[in-house]
Write a protein that holds these residues in place. Structure first.
Motif, PDB file in Angstrom:
ATOM      1  N   GLY A 188       0.790  -1.213   0.000  1.00 26.70           N
ATOM      2  CA  GLY A 188       0.000   0.000   0.000  1.00 26.70           C
ATOM      3  C   GLY A 188       0.823   1.263   0.000  1.00 26.70           C
ATOM      4  O   GLY A 188       0.418   2.274   0.576  1.00 26.70           O
ATOM      5  N   VAL A 189       1.993   1.211  -0.641  1.00 30.39           N
ATOM      6  CA  VAL A 189       2.867   2.382  -0.714  1.00 30.39           C
ATOM      7  C   VAL A 189       3.177   2.662  -2.174  1.00 30.39           C
ATOM      8  O   VAL A 189       2.920   1.859  -3.066  1.00 30.39           O
ATOM      9  N   GLU A 190       3.763   3.832  -2.402  1.00 30.68           N
ATOM     10  CA  GLU A 190       4.129   4.225  -3.756  1.00 30.68           C
ATOM     11  C   GLU A 190       5.532   3.729  -4.081  1.00 30.68           C
ATOM     12  O   GLU A 190       6.449   3.862  -3.283  1.00 30.68           O
ATOM     13  N   LEU A 191       5.687   3.156  -5.259  1.00 33.68           N
ATOM     14  CA  LEU A 191       6.985   2.657  -5.688  1.00 33.68           C
ATOM     15  C   LEU A 191       7.810   3.803  -6.262  1.00 33.68           C
ATOM     16  O   LEU A 191       7.381   4.511  -7.172  1.00 33.68           O
ATOM     17  N   GLY A 192       9.020   3.968  -5.722  1.00 32.67           N
ATOM     18  CA  GLY A 192       9.888   5.039  -6.185  1.00 32.67           C
ATOM     19  C   GLY A 192      10.861   4.585  -7.257  1.00 32.67           C
ATOM     20  O   GLY A 192      10.661   3.539  -7.902  1.00 32.67           O
ATOM     21  N   ALA A 193      11.900   5.338  -7.444  1.00 34.57           N
ATOM     22  CA  ALA A 193      12.891   5.048  -8.476  1.00 34.57           C
ATOM     23  C   ALA A 193      13.849   3.954  -8.006  1.00 34.57           C
ATOM     24  O   ALA A 193      13.941   3.638  -6.815  1.00 34.57           O
ATOM     25  N   VAL A 194      14.557   3.382  -8.973  1.00 34.76           N
ATOM     26  CA  VAL A 194      15.573   2.389  -8.656  1.00 34.76           C
ATOM     27  C   VAL A 194      16.792   3.094  -8.059  1.00 34.76           C
ATOM     28  O   VAL A 194      17.332   4.024  -8.650  1.00 34.76           O
ATOM     29  N   ARG A 195      17.216   2.640  -6.894  1.00 35.21           N
ATOM     30  CA  ARG A 195      18.373   3.236  -6.234  1.00 35.21           C
ATOM     31  C   ARG A 195      19.662   2.559  -6.683  1.00 35.21           C
ATOM     32  O   ARG A 195      20.655   3.219  -6.972  1.00 35.21           O
ATOM     33  N   THR A 196      19.666   1.227  -6.731  1.00 31.49           N
ATOM     34  CA  THR A 196      20.834   0.471  -7.191  1.00 31.49           C
ATOM     35  C   THR A 196      20.368  -0.687  -8.051  1.00 31.49           C
ATOM     36  O   THR A 196      19.250  -1.195  -7.892  1.00 31.49           O
ATOM     37  N   LEU A 197      21.237  -1.124  -8.949  1.00 31.16           N
ATOM     38  CA  LEU A 197      20.951  -2.273  -9.813  1.00 31.16           C
ATOM     39  C   LEU A 197      22.270  -2.991 -10.077  1.00 31.16           C
ATOM     40  O   LEU A 197      23.224  -2.380 -10.557  1.00 31.16           O
ATOM     41  N   ASN A 198      22.317  -4.294  -9.741  1.00 31.56           N
ATOM     42  CA  ASN A 198      23.529  -5.082  -9.904  1.00 31.56           C
ATOM     43  C   ASN A 198      23.234  -6.326 -10.728  1.00 31.56           C
ATOM     44  O   ASN A 198      22.148  -6.910 -10.624  1.00 31.56           O
ATOM     45  N   GLU A 199      24.224  -6.722 -11.521  1.00 28.88           N
ATOM     46  CA  GLU A 199      24.069  -7.883 -12.405  1.00 28.88           C
ATOM     47  C   GLU A 199      25.019  -8.994 -12.000  1.00 28.88           C
ATOM     48  O   GLU A 199      26.144  -8.761 -11.576  1.00 28.88           O
ATOM     49  N   GLY A 200      24.545 -10.225 -12.159  1.00 27.84           N
ATOM     50  CA  GLY A 200      25.376 -11.407 -11.931  1.00 27.84           C
ATOM     51  C   GLY A 200      25.048 -12.458 -12.973  1.00 27.84           C
ATOM     52  O   GLY A 200      24.133 -12.304 -13.783  1.00 27.84           O
ATOM     53  N   GLY A 201      25.791 -13.536 -12.959  1.00 30.62           N
ATOM     54  CA  GLY A 201      25.537 -14.616 -13.916  1.00 30.62           C
ATOM     55  C   GLY A 201      26.115 -14.304 -15.271  1.00 30.62           C
ATOM     56  O   GLY A 201      27.187 -13.719 -15.393  1.00 30.62           O
ATOM     57  N   GLY A 202      25.418 -14.667 -16.318  1.00 26.92           N
ATOM     58  CA  GLY A 202      25.912 -14.484 -17.672  1.00 26.92           C
ATOM     59  C   GLY A 202      26.185 -15.809 -18.342  1.00 26.92           C
ATOM     60  O   GLY A 202      26.031 -16.894 -17.763  1.00 26.92           O
ATOM     61  N   TYR A 203      26.622 -15.743 -19.590  1.00 30.66           N
ATOM     62  CA  TYR A 203      26.860 -16.949 -20.381  1.00 30.66           C
ATOM     63  C   TYR A 203      28.099 -17.686 -19.884  1.00 30.66           C
ATOM     64  O   TYR A 203      29.145 -17.089 -19.679  1.00 30.66           O
ATOM     65  N   GLN A 204      27.953 -18.979 -19.686  1.00 33.72           N
ATOM     66  CA  GLN A 204      29.074 -19.830 -19.329  1.00 33.72           C
ATOM     67  C   GLN A 204      29.045 -21.064 -20.220  1.00 33.72           C
ATOM     68  O   GLN A 204      28.044 -21.785 -20.239  1.00 33.72           O
ATOM     69  N   PRO A 205      30.112 -21.306 -20.960  1.00 30.00           N
ATOM     70  CA  PRO A 205      30.126 -22.491 -21.833  1.00 30.00           C
ATOM     71  C   PRO A 205      29.908 -23.758 -21.028  1.00 30.00           C
ATOM     72  O   PRO A 205      30.498 -23.929 -19.952  1.00 30.00           O
ATOM     73  N   PRO A 206      29.074 -24.664 -21.497  1.00 26.43           N
ATOM     74  CA  PRO A 206      28.835 -25.908 -20.759  1.00 26.43           C
ATOM     75  C   PRO A 206      30.103 -26.744 -20.662  1.00 26.43           C
ATOM     76  O   PRO A 206      30.988 -26.662 -21.508  1.00 26.43           O
ATOM     77  N   GLN A 207      30.186 -27.539 -19.610  1.00 33.39           N
ATOM     78  CA  GLN A 207      31.306 -28.448 -19.448  1.00 33.39           C
ATOM     79  C   GLN A 207      31.176 -29.615 -20.430  1.00 33.39           C
ATOM     80  O   GLN A 207      30.066 -30.034 -20.763  1.00 33.39           O
ATOM     81  N   PRO A 208      32.309 -30.151 -20.898  1.00 37.08           N
ATOM     82  CA  PRO A 208      32.235 -31.269 -21.850  1.00 37.08           C
ATOM     83  C   PRO A 208      31.494 -32.458 -21.278  1.00 37.08           C
ATOM     84  O   PRO A 208      31.660 -32.819 -20.111  1.00 37.08           O
ATOM     85  N   MET A 209      30.663 -33.047 -22.115  1.00 44.10           N
ATOM     86  CA  MET A 209      29.947 -34.267 -21.758  1.00 44.10           C
ATOM     87  C   MET A 209      30.649 -35.448 -22.411  1.00 44.10           C
ATOM     88  O   MET A 209      31.139 -35.348 -23.530  1.00 44.10           O
ATOM     89  N   PRO A 210      30.705 -36.610 -21.742  1.00 44.28           N
ATOM     90  CA  PRO A 210      31.442 -37.746 -22.298  1.00 44.28           C
ATOM     91  C   PRO A 210      30.851 -38.207 -23.629  1.00 44.28           C
ATOM     92  O   PRO A 210      29.642 -38.182 -23.837  1.00 44.28           O
ATOM     93  N   MET A 211      31.744 -38.596 -24.529  1.00 46.18           N
ATOM     94  CA  MET A 211      31.349 -39.244 -25.773  1.00 46.18           C
ATOM     95  C   MET A 211      31.810 -40.690 -25.673  1.00 46.18           C
ATOM     96  O   MET A 211      32.991 -40.980 -25.546  1.00 46.18           O
ATOM     97  N   TYR A 212      30.890 -41.616 -25.711  1.00 46.72           N
ATOM     98  CA  TYR A 212      31.210 -43.004 -25.457  1.00 46.72           C
ATOM     99  C   TYR A 212      31.899 -43.640 -26.656  1.00 46.72           C
ATOM    100  O   TYR A 212      31.537 -43.427 -27.800  1.00 46.72           O
ATOM    101  N   ALA A 213      32.900 -44.452 -26.346  1.00 47.93           N
ATOM    102  CA  ALA A 213      33.695 -45.072 -27.404  1.00 47.93           C
ATOM    103  C   ALA A 213      32.843 -45.971 -28.288  1.00 47.93           C
ATOM    104  O   ALA A 213      33.123 -46.146 -29.468  1.00 47.93           O
ATOM    105  N   ALA A 214      31.775 -46.532 -27.716  1.00 49.95           N
ATOM    106  CA  ALA A 214      30.930 -47.422 -28.515  1.00 49.95           C
ATOM    107  C   ALA A 214      30.345 -46.700 -29.717  1.00 49.95           C
ATOM    108  O   ALA A 214      30.128 -47.291 -30.776  1.00 49.95           O
ATOM    109  N   ARG A 215      30.098 -45.408 -29.577  1.00 47.99           N
ATOM    110  CA  ARG A 215      29.542 -44.660 -30.684  1.00 47.99           C
ATOM    111  C   ARG A 215      30.572 -44.423 -31.790  1.00 47.99           C
ATOM    112  O   ARG A 215      30.221 -44.060 -32.898  1.00 47.99           O
TER     113      ARG A 215
END
Length: 245
Positions: A188-215
């Motif tokens: 029940g209050v009025e929303l004001g302006a953004v005081r601070t804004l911080n970013e985290g995360g982002g793109y991270q290449p996936p870790q290699p997944m095993p490729m089985y020798a049978a294939r």
């Protein structure tokens, strides 16, 4: 002069006694001024799914021989054949990088006897970036045929993740704004302006997944099947909003 000294001392005493009272009266006003305005601290995230446009394979050649020189020489010969196979598969030299080179003695262990040197093991590992996903399976087959006997895994990624990250940023900010409006309405209050804004995360290449020798052990007319799927690019943000009283 001697008669006025007691009067001066009395005046100083009165001033000293009145100072704490003055400080006590001003303290509540100063504390009130230092009270922070009400604020709302929130977190949100944005995530987009995108198809990868490149792949990374890490593989190696391991050889053993009675002497260190023989193990390294055999390994070098087989790695030359692997590099030649990569060139025939259309992989550019800039996309090939040696990621590990190791030589270690090998021992046989028998109970109640000292270890006996069996020979030496040489290992050479290479990381290859494949910019054309249609060549992933054929490239894996080519290096195995050329002498590769160890494949650590495969990872799919993005050549330039900026566009996907920007989309995720927009979604994250929208989610944060929606959450802030909801909280302000519930309070029940009025929303004001953004005081601070911080970013985290982002793109991270996936870790290699095993490729089985049978294939790898398929008919020559077939190539190793590889499914790229999709990648998730996520941006996490936190923000502080001013609130009306």
């Amino acid at each position: 002069m001697t008669r006025s000294l007691p009067a001066l001392m009395l005046g100083a005493a009165l001033v000293g006694l009145s100072a704490p009272a003055a400080l006590a009266q001003s303290a509540p006003m100063e504390m009130h001024a230092m009270t922070a305005a009400p604020a709302l601290n929130l977190s949100a995230y944005g995530e987009v799914k995108v198809a990868p446009d490149m792949a990374t394979i890490t593989f190696g050649v391991m050889t053993e021989a009675p002497t260190a020189q023989a193990a390294m020489a055999d390994n070098a010969r087989r790695m030359q054949e692997v590099f030649a196979a990569l060139g025939r598969a259309g992989i550019a030299d800039r996309d090939i990088q040696t990621s590990g080179l190791n030589l270690s003695p090998q021992y046989d262990y028998v109970q109640n006897e000292p270890p006996k040197l069996r020979g030496y093991q040489a290992s050479n590992r290479v990381t290859v970036n494949i910019m054309d996903l249609t060549k992933v399976g054929t490239t894996a087959d080519a290096v195995v045929s050329a002498g590769v006997n160890q494949i650590d895994g495969i990872a799919f990624g993005l050549k330039d993740p900026k566009a996907a990250e920007d989309q995720a940023r927009v979604l994250a900010v929208r989610a944060l704004q929606d959450k802030a409006r909801l909280y302000a309405q519930a309070l029940g209050v009025e929303l004001g302006a953004v005081r601070t804004l911080n970013e985290g995360g982002g793109y991270q290449p996936p870790q290699p997944m095993p490729m089985y020798a049978a294939r790898m052990q398929m008919a020559e007319s077939d190539s190793t099947p590889v499914a790229a799927g999709q990648l998730a690019v996520r941006i996490d943000i936190t923000g502080t909003y001013d609130l009306g009283r």
